[in-house]
Design a protein around this motif. Sequence first.
Motif, mmCIF file in Angstrom:
data_model
loop_
_atom_site.group_PDB
_atom_site.id
_atom_site.type_symbol
_atom_site.label_atom_id
_atom_site.label_comp_id
_atom_site.label_asym_id
_atom_site.label_seq_id
_atom_site.Cartn_x
_atom_site.Cartn_y
_atom_site.Cartn_z
ATOM 1 N N ALA A 216 0.842 -1.203 0.000
ATOM 2 C CA ALA A 216 0.000 0.000 0.000
ATOM 3 C C ALA A 216 0.876 1.252 0.000
ATOM 4 N N TYR A 260 -5.352 2.962 -3.881
ATOM 5 C CA TYR A 260 -5.640 1.532 -3.664
ATOM 6 C C TYR A 260 -7.015 1.356 -3.021
ATOM 7 N N PHE A 265 -6.145 -4.088 1.398
ATOM 8 C CA PHE A 265 -5.250 -2.992 1.790
ATOM 9 C C PHE A 265 -5.927 -1.978 2.718
#
Length: 435
Positions: A216, A260, A265
Amino acid sequence: MRIAMIGTGYVGLVSGACFSDFGHDVVCVDKDQAKIDALHRNVMPIYEPGLDVLVASNVRAGRLTFTTDLKSAVDGADAVFIAVGTPSRRGDGHADLSYVYAATREIAQAITGPIVVVTKSTVPVGTGDEVERIIHEERPGTTVAVVSNPEFLREGAAIDDFKRPDRVVVGINDDERAREVMSEIYRPLYLNSSPLLFTSRRTSELIKYAANAFLATKITFINEIADLCEAVGADVKDVSRGIGLDNRIGSKFLHAGPGYGGSCFPKDTLALLQTGGDNETPLRIVEAVVQVNDARKRAMGRKVIKAMGGDVRGKTVGLLGLTFKPNTDDMRDAPSLAIIQALQDAGAVVKAHDPEGVEQAKRIVKDVEFVDSPYVAADGADALVIVTEWDAYRALDLRRIAGTLKTPILVDLRNVYPKAEVKRAGLTLTQVGRV
Ligand code: NAD
């Protein structure tokens, strides 16, 4: 080996199908009767390329079965894997472990002999200790080993990832039998050397969160560099290539985009922050990543509005791609959700196309017109926005699109198209990190 897999979602179903393909006897359990009924008809409850064929062949071979009856699945199994969801707990970002603990209690009641209980779900450090405690509380005197075996597969490439993993992390606290069972389960993966990495249980639990937080961070880093590229007139694709060719950095997860999303994540970075906080160890980099990414998803809506001249009231925006990435139907925390919200808040009408995500999207977003072709999404719209880089959007007839758009504006949030090609088609182009 006889394996019970609890949870037939993205991880449980793929893991169960792959284990059966390795030759093990696998029973997949889900409490959702509709999912099990569908699987009995060879209808997959999720979209994952190749999964239907893999499931069908192993069902035919008699190695893979489905049930809602956890007790019968656990009875006589060598190992039972917990692959249930661990979403963010509302309000505080902690991982919600209620499904894991509920499954643990059911497993404890079903144990009939020595068994290895494996948490495949992503769970915070110390969860294995609690799973072990619950089992001993429910069934004092039971012989059980509790093992951590986090899953690293990616939706959209899940079968390949499972069968050809970079590594398999197994966290065991001094239990030779459990080590043998886990080695035997994953033995079909060994070619020249074993990909198994044995660690302590707590270390294994942390590896999963550290891996996701690092990935991430990589995405968020290149997204900020993309913003800088726009400000200084540089090209983020070349920057990514220029740094990614350095082996110490690596080229993966360096694609600038709308931030993201997905089922892992966002929740895993939040949960890791909570673990840091609980242990008085601030994780300031991860904190910044979470904040930057959240802001970015919202900023993408503004980027589209700016590309359309700043006022989108009464205008129509065609969106291509709703899922958080291609080749999945998973809509959890997809950047498209924040973009749709920003556009609707600004008074725009949204129509959208996605090859697989529409069914899930319908349950989450309101007042969006779903269409069945990218060209229909463009038809009569004031702008077309590529949100997810499905293959189906990589070779669009841009002239046809320019001809049907009300105003010829393309916003390419995944940098799929070269500027020259878009220009030739008569469209104006807004990209990410490229001017
Ligand atoms: P999911 O929501 O798709 O599936 C979970 C399934 O578990 C559901 O079908 C649910 O009905 C079932 N379930 C819940 N409680 C149950 C019980 N007591 N008995 C039987 N079934 C039960 O979740 P997922 O995406 O497969 O994720 C599972 C875990 O794996 C999570 O911890 C996630 O963080 C982790 N993980 C996910 C991915 C991914 O790409 N999705 C990758 C790696 C790790």
